[in-house]
Design an enzyme around this catalytic site. Structure first.
Site, PDB file in Angstrom:
ATOM      1  N   GLU A 155      -5.133   1.781   2.698  1.00  0.00           N
ATOM      2  CA  GLU A 155      -4.978   0.631   3.600  1.00  0.00           C
ATOM      3  C   GLU A 155      -5.201   1.059   5.037  1.00  0.00           C
ATOM      4  O   GLU A 155      -5.862   0.373   5.810  1.00  0.00           O
ATOM      5  CB  GLU A 155      -3.579   0.012   3.428  1.00  0.00           C
ATOM      6  CG  GLU A 155      -3.420  -1.353   4.107  1.00  0.00           C
ATOM      7  CD  GLU A 155      -2.934  -1.318   5.552  1.00  0.00           C
ATOM      8  OE1 GLU A 155      -2.911  -2.372   6.190  1.00  0.00           O
ATOM      9  OE2 GLU A 155      -2.591  -0.223   6.063  1.00  0.00           O
ATOM     10  N   GLU A 156      -4.629   2.214   5.378  1.00  0.00           N
ATOM     11  CA  GLU A 156      -4.681   2.673   6.773  1.00  0.00           C
ATOM     12  C   GLU A 156      -6.104   3.049   7.201  1.00  0.00           C
ATOM     13  O   GLU A 156      -6.356   3.301   8.367  1.00  0.00           O
ATOM     14  CB  GLU A 156      -3.738   3.864   6.975  1.00  0.00           C
ATOM     15  CG  GLU A 156      -2.259   3.580   6.660  1.00  0.00           C
ATOM     16  CD  GLU A 156      -1.607   2.588   7.615  1.00  0.00           C
ATOM     17  OE1 GLU A 156      -2.270   2.152   8.585  1.00  0.00           O
ATOM     18  OE2 GLU A 156      -0.434   2.225   7.376  1.00  0.00           O
ATOM     19  N   HIS A 190       3.905   3.730  12.783  1.00  0.00           N
ATOM     20  CA  HIS A 190       2.974   4.863  12.834  1.00  0.00           C
ATOM     21  C   HIS A 190       3.512   6.061  13.612  1.00  0.00           C
ATOM     22  O   HIS A 190       2.759   6.889  14.105  1.00  0.00           O
ATOM     23  CB  HIS A 190       1.585   4.430  13.350  1.00  0.00           C
ATOM     24  CG  HIS A 190       0.881   3.518  12.394  1.00  0.00           C
ATOM     25  ND1 HIS A 190      -0.446   3.186  12.525  1.00  0.00           N
ATOM     26  CD2 HIS A 190       1.308   2.890  11.268  1.00  0.00           C
ATOM     27  CE1 HIS A 190      -0.796   2.366  11.532  1.00  0.00           C
ATOM     28  NE2 HIS A 190       0.263   2.186  10.761  1.00  0.00           N
ATOM     29  N   HIS A 237       0.827  -1.215   0.000  1.00  0.00           N
ATOM     30  CA  HIS A 237       0.000   0.000   0.000  1.00  0.00           C
ATOM     31  C   HIS A 237       0.859   1.262   0.000  1.00  0.00           C
ATOM     32  O   HIS A 237       1.981   1.271   0.520  1.00  0.00           O
ATOM     33  CB  HIS A 237      -1.021  -0.008   1.143  1.00  0.00           C
ATOM     34  CG  HIS A 237      -0.471   0.103   2.528  1.00  0.00           C
ATOM     35  ND1 HIS A 237      -0.259   1.318   3.137  1.00  0.00           N
ATOM     36  CD2 HIS A 237      -0.114  -0.836   3.440  1.00  0.00           C
ATOM     37  CE1 HIS A 237       0.198   1.110   4.369  1.00  0.00           C
ATOM     38  NE2 HIS A 237       0.306  -0.180   4.585  1.00  0.00           N
ATOM     39  N   ASP A 276       6.080   2.240   6.522  1.00  0.00           N
ATOM     40  CA  ASP A 276       4.838   1.470   6.434  1.00  0.00           C
ATOM     41  C   ASP A 276       3.970   2.146   5.376  1.00  0.00           C
ATOM     42  O   ASP A 276       3.344   3.153   5.654  1.00  0.00           O
ATOM     43  CB  ASP A 276       4.161   1.451   7.813  1.00  0.00           C
ATOM     44  CG  ASP A 276       2.775   0.826   7.798  1.00  0.00           C
ATOM     45  OD1 ASP A 276       2.349   0.319   6.749  1.00  0.00           O
ATOM     46  OD2 ASP A 276       2.114   0.868   8.848  1.00  0.00           O
ATOM     47  N   ASP A 321       3.581  -6.218   3.407  1.00  0.00           N
ATOM     48  CA  ASP A 321       3.357  -5.124   4.350  1.00  0.00           C
ATOM     49  C   ASP A 321       4.458  -5.173   5.404  1.00  0.00           C
ATOM     50  O   ASP A 321       5.436  -5.898   5.249  1.00  0.00           O
ATOM     51  CB  ASP A 321       1.953  -5.237   4.969  1.00  0.00           C
ATOM     52  CG  ASP A 321       1.388  -3.875   5.392  1.00  0.00           C
ATOM     53  OD1 ASP A 321       2.194  -2.957   5.676  1.00  0.00           O
ATOM     54  OD2 ASP A 321       0.162  -3.719   5.434  1.00  0.00           O
TER      55      ASP A 321
END
Lengths: 341, 344
Positions: free
Chosen positions: B208-209, B315, B64, B174, B231
């Site tokens: 995706e998030e 994150h 992603h 990420d 991922d």
């Protein structure tokens, strides 16, 4: 702002002010003014500048060279560095930050937010639970990168935000150092002494020995102070405002300031068209606390740059405040040099 | 391909929900490897590497391209920008964080941090809600309202750095590192001029998030026969539970879960062992929380595998990875496309 930018780029955690000291000594040497600069045993710089006229008061301006940071205390078996804070760094601004250490990068973090439940997701991680990740594989490798006693600072550059706002690390108190260097850039009206001090953030220690040597009649501390004019803070708790002009202290946790000097600063500001603001909360402290109690006592004043997010990687000040403070300092040289005579 | 310079470009591009910088970056990088590249209705980038055989099976490789960030909800009378999360950003990393507000142009800003003396005495160690943290862009309310609007996106400041030859850190690793791993795979296939018997569809998916949305519609469009999602997953830090984490630098984490195809996982393990590629098992009792789910249940269903790259500080603005893990993922997928593909 070149000078401030260069000063903020230097690393100078308390007790390791060498790079800042070298920079300032070079800048003083380059000045056309007649300056006698020396360093003392702790590393303070004391610079006597001959003015156009003789002052009846020995007048000193004081700014500290050191900044808050981190000191390495050891390493874990997994290869992470243990550390303590040098000076008051709030634990809320440390998690997820990058640091510079011995010319390398490190990261401060912990397990992922996904692995936390409920309120733990927004709970600050206390400083003693945090480690610096330097991507070492084990303790030995980590200690090769940094050994106990080495220091680290936040990795944060000098950026102009919108308008006249500046974001940088270590504005506390490279801002004061930059202001004093501007004062030294030409021959002042009266004789003055500049003190660039060490170890302010660990207990106003440099200012103590500097004041002992200078024996000033009047000392003006030039520092930066918390501006809490931010989202979610009511007007009565804001202490001072960025863009609101130089901040003048009447009292903080370390000092009850000389009332006549305090009043004179406001009167002088009015005369030269500078708008100052009073520090509207009795909080914090600066080198004035040590200078005031030197030998038989010294009359002190403090003028600070209002600074948001103090002691964080992202200090924010206003260029207009900086320029207004400089103008005020120049004017005060004349006012204070012969005051009371 | 120069892995570090690719990762730097990928990490520094911004892809907070709806922003297209990251999509543009991966689109241009895909140009080296794909004959056809398209964008779907949501903004995902899809590239095809055809083998030339008619009705060849399609292997979909997915990572992603969106990232966690913030979205503007309000501008207060002091000019501070108020926000909601756009993805599950780590709140603990917000105070004093540097961000970029994408108004009519990008504006640098700082997330307000409360001075220690103003913290609430009874909950000193609990951070304010994201909705109550303002962002300081140095603007008056008037100016801010002129240049920034509700709905403007905010990202962490692009800040890629290398800690050493193998460890790199930055925002949105990420899942840009997953993108880099897939590009590394395509690069291997190109350099080896390998003949493979299947078509590869590369999907660099959005959203995706926000709930693995982009991959769902892309998978429907591509209708693959097999899929591998790439991922990131948790790499162990000293404060974490080692049973819930992989280890940085110890190779791809091969996913095992009720939602994943175990035959494909077995094949990937076998290839890793035969070719001395380090790997780790990642066993999950249910949904993986990745795009693998939304790919596997698209249309009438697709056997799907999940390869995860261990990452620390997920994150936050300082996501840390070991590029060797991503390279190993790329090598493993290239082998799968070559060897495994023949068996499909």
């Amino acid at each position: 702002m070149t000078r401030l930018k260069e000063l903020c780029a230097l690393e100078g955690v308390s007790g390791r002010e060498g790079a800042v000291r070298e920079y300032i000594l070079r800048a003083l040497e380059a000045s056309p003014a007649e300056i006698q600069a020396s360093t003392d045993a702790l590393g303070n710089i004391i610079a006597h500048i001959r003015g156009e006229k003789r002052a009846t008061n020995k007048l000193a301006f004081v700014a500290h060279m050191d900044e808050v940071g981190f000191i390495i205390t050891g390493a874990t078996d997994e290869g992470f560095l243990r550390f303590s804070a040098v000076g008051g760094i709030d634990s809320s601004v440390i998690f997820g930050r990058r640091v510079r250490i011995n010319g390398r990068y490190g990261v401060i973090g912990g397990r992922a937010t996904h692995q936390l439940k409920g309120d733990d997701k927004k709970k600050e991680v206390p400083l003693d639970k945090l480690l610096i990740d330097v991507a070492a594989q084990n303790k030995q490798e980590a200690l090769k990168i940094a050994k106990p006693g080495d220091v680290a600072v936040f990795d944060s550059d000098f950026v102009k935000l919108r308008g006249d706002r500046i974001k940088a690390r270590a504005i506390d108190d490279r801002g004061g150092c930059a202001l004093l260097l501007e004062m030294a850039a030409q021959t002042p009206e009266y004789d003055i002494t500049l003190a660039f001090t060490v170890q302010e953030e660990v207990g106003l220690r440099g200012a103590k020995t500097a004041a002992f040597q200078i024996e000033p009649d009047i000392a003006v501390v030039v520092d930066s102070t918390t501006a809490a004019d931010i989202a979610g803070v009511k007007a009565d708790k804001q202490v001072c405002k960025v863009g609101g002009g130089p901040v003048i202290s009447f009292m903080d946790k370390r000092t009850l300031y000389d009332i006549e000097l305090y009043d004179t600063i406001f009167e002088t500001a009015k005369k030269i068209g500078v708008t100052p603001q009073a520090k509207s909360m009795v909080a914090g402290g600066n080198d004035a606390g040590a200078v005031q109690l030197s030998r038989t006592g010294v009359r002190v004043a403090a003028i600070s740059l209002p600074c948001r997010y103090l002691h964080s990687p992202s200090c924010v000040i206003s260029e207009a405040d900086f320029n207004a403070t400089l103008k005020l300092l120049h004017a005060l040289t004349g006012e204070f040099a012969c005051m009371g005579t | 391909m120069d892995m570090i310079s690719h990762i730097k470009k990928l990490s520094n591009a911004v892809g907070v929900g709806g922003l297209t910088q990251a999509a543009d970056e991966v689109h241009s990088m895909l140009g080296n490897y794909c004959d056809e590249i398209e964008r779907d209705a949501l903004g995902s980038v899809i590239g095809y590497r055809r083998c030339g055989r008619e009705n060849a099976p399609v292997l979909m490789l997915e990572a992603h391209i969106d990232e966690v960030g913030l979205i503007v909800t309000d501008i207060d009378d002091m000019g501070f920008i108020h926000v909601a999360p756009c993805g599950g950003v780590d709140v603990r990393a917000l105070p004093a964080a540097e961000v970029v507000v994408f108004g009519d142009k990008p504006y640098p800003g700082v997330v307000c941090s409360m001075p220690p003396h103003l913290k609430k005495k009874d909950k000193k160690d609990i951070l304010p809600d994201i909705a109550d943290m303002g962002i300081d862009v140095g603007m008056s309310a008037r100016e801010a309202r002129l240049h920034i609007r509700q709905g403007s996106r905010i990202s962490f400041k692009p800040n890629f750095v290398a800690l050493d030859d193998f460890h790199v850190c930055g925002k949105s690793m990420d899942d840009r590192i997953g993108v880099a791993a897939i590009l590394y795979c395509l690069d291997i296939l190109k350099r080896q001029e390998t003949e493979i018997d299947l078509d590869i569809a590369v999907v660099f998916a959005v959203q995706e998030e926000l709930g693995c949305r982009g991959a769902a519609v892309s998978a429907f469009r591509v209708a693959p026969d097999y899929a591998i999602a790439v991922d990131v997953s948790f790499a162990l830090t000293p404060d974490a539970d080692s049973s819930k984490c992989g280890k940085l630098g110890k190779g791809p984490m091969i996913g095992r879960s009720p939602t994943l195809d175990s035959g494909m996982a077995n094949e990937l393990v076998k290839l890793a062992e035969e070719n001395d590629i380090p790997y780790q098992d990642e066993v999950m009792g249910g949904a993986t929380g990745t795009d693998a789910e939304s790919i596997s249940d698209a249309r009438s269903g697709t056997p799907t595998a999940l390869l995860s790259i261990p990452l620390r500080y997920m994150h936050t603005p300082c996501e840390l990875i070991d590029i060797r893990d991503a390279q190993a993922v790329g090598r493993l997928i290239a082998l799968y496309a070559k060897e495994g593909g023949r068996r499909l």
